[in-house]
Design a protein around this motif. Structure first.
Motif, PDB file in Angstrom:
ATOM      1  N   LEU A  11       0.848  -1.192   0.000  1.00 38.43           N
ATOM      2  CA  LEU A  11       0.000   0.000   0.000  1.00 38.43           C
ATOM      3  C   LEU A  11       0.883   1.241   0.000  1.00 38.43           C
ATOM      4  CD1 LEU A  11      -2.944   1.176   0.356  1.00 38.43           C
ATOM      5  CD2 LEU A  11      -2.399   1.317   2.777  1.00 38.43           C
ATOM      6  N   TYR A  12       0.586   2.199  -0.882  1.00 35.06           N
ATOM      7  CA  TYR A  12       1.340   3.443  -0.958  1.00 35.06           C
ATOM      8  C   TYR A  12       0.634   4.502  -0.131  1.00 35.06           C
ATOM      9  CZ  TYR A  12       3.659   1.191  -4.867  1.00 35.06           C
ATOM     10  OH  TYR A  12       4.367   0.310  -5.637  1.00 35.06           O
ATOM     11  N   LEU A  13       1.404   5.211   0.704  1.00 35.44           N
ATOM     12  CA  LEU A  13       0.820   6.234   1.568  1.00 35.44           C
ATOM     13  C   LEU A  13       1.799   7.377   1.751  1.00 35.44           C
ATOM     14  CD1 LEU A  13       2.062   5.891   4.790  1.00 35.44           C
ATOM     15  CD2 LEU A  13       0.929   3.722   4.396  1.00 35.44           C
ATOM     16  N   LYS A  14       1.290   8.482   2.267  1.00 38.16           N
ATOM     17  CA  LYS A  14       2.132   9.631   2.564  1.00 38.16           C
ATOM     18  C   LYS A  14       2.407   9.613   4.056  1.00 38.16           C
ATOM     19  CE  LYS A  14       1.868  13.433   0.160  1.00 38.16           C
ATOM     20  NZ  LYS A  14       1.495  14.736  -0.399  1.00 38.16           N
ATOM     21  N   PHE A  15       3.684   9.565   4.433  1.00 37.28           N
ATOM     22  CA  PHE A  15       4.096   9.538   5.836  1.00 37.28           C
ATOM     23  C   PHE A  15       5.141  10.632   6.031  1.00 37.28           C
ATOM     24  CE2 PHE A  15       6.975   7.820   9.152  1.00 37.28           C
ATOM     25  CZ  PHE A  15       6.076   7.834  10.201  1.00 37.28           C
ATOM     26  N   ASN A  16       4.879  11.561   6.922  1.00 38.99           N
ATOM     27  CA  ASN A  16       5.747  12.733   7.146  1.00 38.99           C
ATOM     28  C   ASN A  16       6.002  13.488   5.838  1.00 38.99           C
ATOM     29  OD1 ASN A  16       5.913  12.122   9.850  1.00 38.99           O
ATOM     30  ND2 ASN A  16       7.888  11.099   9.681  1.00 38.99           N
ATOM     31  N   ASP A  17       4.943  13.633   5.039  1.00 39.01           N
ATOM     32  CA  ASP A  17       4.991  14.321   3.740  1.00 39.01           C
ATOM     33  C   ASP A  17       5.948  13.672   2.739  1.00 39.01           C
ATOM     34  OD1 ASP A  17       3.020  16.182   4.279  1.00 39.01           O
ATOM     35  OD2 ASP A  17       4.443  17.544   5.252  1.00 39.01           O
ATOM     36  N   ARG A  42       8.883   1.712   3.417  1.00 38.75           N
ATOM     37  CA  ARG A  42      10.014   2.052   2.541  1.00 38.75           C
ATOM     38  C   ARG A  42       9.771   3.441   1.975  1.00 38.75           C
ATOM     39  NH1 ARG A  42      13.757  -0.873   0.221  1.00 38.75           N
ATOM     40  NH2 ARG A  42      12.605  -2.803   0.475  1.00 38.75           N
ATOM     41  N   ASN A  43      10.707   4.350   2.241  1.00 43.98           N
ATOM     42  CA  ASN A  43      10.647   5.682   1.662  1.00 43.98           C
ATOM     43  C   ASN A  43      10.953   5.542   0.177  1.00 43.98           C
ATOM     44  OD1 ASN A  43      11.271   8.303   0.739  1.00 43.98           O
ATOM     45  ND2 ASN A  43      11.845   8.941   2.795  1.00 43.98           N
ATOM     46  N   LEU A  44      10.027   5.966  -0.689  1.00 41.01           N
ATOM     47  CA  LEU A  44      10.196   5.771  -2.126  1.00 41.01           C
ATOM     48  C   LEU A  44      11.196   6.734  -2.744  1.00 41.01           C
ATOM     49  CD1 LEU A  44       6.479   5.121  -3.117  1.00 41.01           C
ATOM     50  CD2 LEU A  44       8.290   3.461  -2.794  1.00 41.01           C
ATOM     51  N   GLU A  45      11.556   7.797  -2.035  1.00 47.46           N
ATOM     52  CA  GLU A  45      12.514   8.755  -2.576  1.00 47.46           C
ATOM     53  C   GLU A  45      13.956   8.293  -2.388  1.00 47.46           C
ATOM     54  OE1 GLU A  45      11.423  12.365  -0.617  1.00 47.46           O
ATOM     55  OE2 GLU A  45       9.964  12.870  -2.175  1.00 47.46           O
ATOM     56  N   THR A  62      -3.513   8.031   1.535  1.00 46.11           N
ATOM     57  CA  THR A  62      -2.951   7.148   0.514  1.00 46.11           C
ATOM     58  C   THR A  62      -2.581   7.984  -0.714  1.00 46.11           C
ATOM     59  OG1 THR A  62      -5.132   6.652  -0.386  1.00 46.11           O
ATOM     60  CG2 THR A  62      -4.260   5.150   1.283  1.00 46.11           C
ATOM     61  N   ILE A  63      -1.647   7.466  -1.500  1.00 41.58           N
ATOM     62  CA  ILE A  63      -1.249   8.143  -2.733  1.00 41.58           C
ATOM     63  C   ILE A  63      -1.323   7.146  -3.886  1.00 41.58           C
ATOM     64  CG2 ILE A  63       0.249   9.858  -1.652  1.00 41.58           C
ATOM     65  CD1 ILE A  63       2.630   8.089  -2.326  1.00 41.58           C
ATOM     66  N   ASP A  64      -1.438   7.679  -5.087  1.00 45.31           N
ATOM     67  CA  ASP A  64      -1.467   6.845  -6.280  1.00 45.31           C
ATOM     68  C   ASP A  64      -0.084   6.840  -6.915  1.00 45.31           C
ATOM     69  OD1 ASP A  64      -4.198   6.223  -6.137  1.00 45.31           O
ATOM     70  OD2 ASP A  64      -4.740   8.114  -7.082  1.00 45.31           O
ATOM     71  N   VAL A  65       0.413   5.651  -7.169  1.00 46.77           N
ATOM     72  CA  VAL A  65       1.718   5.480  -7.793  1.00 46.77           C
ATOM     73  C   VAL A  65       1.517   4.670  -9.068  1.00 46.77           C
ATOM     74  CG1 VAL A  65       3.999   4.435  -7.517  1.00 46.77           C
ATOM     75  CG2 VAL A  65       2.942   5.617  -5.605  1.00 46.77           C
ATOM     76  N   GLU A  66       2.196   5.100 -10.125  1.00 43.78           N
ATOM     77  CA  GLU A  66       2.039   4.448 -11.418  1.00 43.78           C
ATOM     78  C   GLU A  66       3.407   4.107 -11.986  1.00 43.78           C
ATOM     79  OE1 GLU A  66       0.573   6.187 -15.613  1.00 43.78           O
ATOM     80  OE2 GLU A  66      -0.867   6.430 -13.980  1.00 43.78           O
ATOM     81  N   ARG A  67       3.531   2.908 -12.552  1.00 38.26           N
ATOM     82  CA  ARG A  67       4.779   2.496 -13.207  1.00 38.26           C
ATOM     83  C   ARG A  67       4.591   2.651 -14.716  1.00 38.26           C
ATOM     84  NH1 ARG A  67       8.570  -0.249 -10.466  1.00 38.26           N
ATOM     85  NH2 ARG A  67       8.127  -0.771  -8.314  1.00 38.26           N
ATOM     86  N   ARG A  68       5.604   3.235 -15.365  1.00 34.88           N
ATOM     87  CA  ARG A  68       5.521   3.478 -16.798  1.00 34.88           C
ATOM     88  C   ARG A  68       6.793   3.014 -17.492  1.00 34.88           C
ATOM     89  NH1 ARG A  68       3.754   9.725 -16.106  1.00 34.88           N
ATOM     90  NH2 ARG A  68       1.833   9.342 -14.959  1.00 34.88           N
TER      91      ARG A  68
END
Length: 188
Positions: A11-17, A42-45, A62-68
């Motif tokens: 699940l993708y979410l925003k944690f501490n911005d 896991r911090n995605l950045e 929650t946030i939307d993440v897309e793979r391209r």
């Protein structure tokens, strides 16, 4: 908005911005006190793993993440240029976004992860697990000059990357390289 009841691995979410992904979670209901949820995020950045405890029922964003799919076109001194494989839209990324960029050659297919929504931006650029590259320089190895059977030597690949390979690899051999740990795969 979601709650801790909606937690699941991936699940993708925003944690501490910061954009994060749930790697592991465990719902804990102690005998005394309120229930809580232990998580590893896991911090995605930057790829770091963070541990956090949420109280049961806490609201999260929650946030939307897309793979391209993209194709690497060429490198410049301040970044890399890529083209979307379906829309032919071109984008430029900073060199720090692409991991193991010295293993990437022109025409290489990569997968990018974007946060979609108000601010669409690229989080990561991932090479395939194995890439096939030609050896441009290799020191000649003399048989019998090592005490161990797993002796390695350094070679230079067509992209300029340097990796360690077994002694039998020569100049102009084509090899596969694991992009996650920069190890030799096999001779092609």
């Amino acid at each position: 908005m979601a709650t801790t009841a909606d937690f699941k691995n991936g699940l993708y979410l925003k944690f501490n911005d910061k954009p994060c992904m749930i790697v592991y979670f465990q719902h804990v209901k102690p005998g005394k006190g309120p229930a809580f949820v232990k998580t590893k995020l896991r911090n995605l950045e930057n790829g770091r793993i963070l541990e956090n405890t949420f109280t049961a029922g806490a609201k999260i964003e929650t946030i939307d993440v897309e793979r391209r799919p993209y194709q690497f076109l060429y490198a410049e001194e301040d970044g890399f240029n890529f083209m979307h494989e379906e829309t032919y839209e071109q984008i430029k990324l900073n060199k720090d976004v692409v991991e193991n960029s010295d293993l990437m050659k022109e025409g290489q297919h990569v997968e990018m992860m974007f946060v979609t929504g108000d601010e669409e931006r690229c989080l990561t650029c991932e090479l395939p697990t194995y890439v096939t590259l030609r050896v441009t320089y290799s020191e000649p190895a003399v048989k019998g000059n090592t005490a161990s059977t797993s002796a390695l030597k350094e070679v230079t690949l067509e992209t300029g990357a340097k990796i360690m390979v077994p002694l039998f690899i020569n100049t102009d051999d084509v090899i596969t390289v694991n992009t996650t740990d920069r190890s030799y795969g096999q001779r092609v």
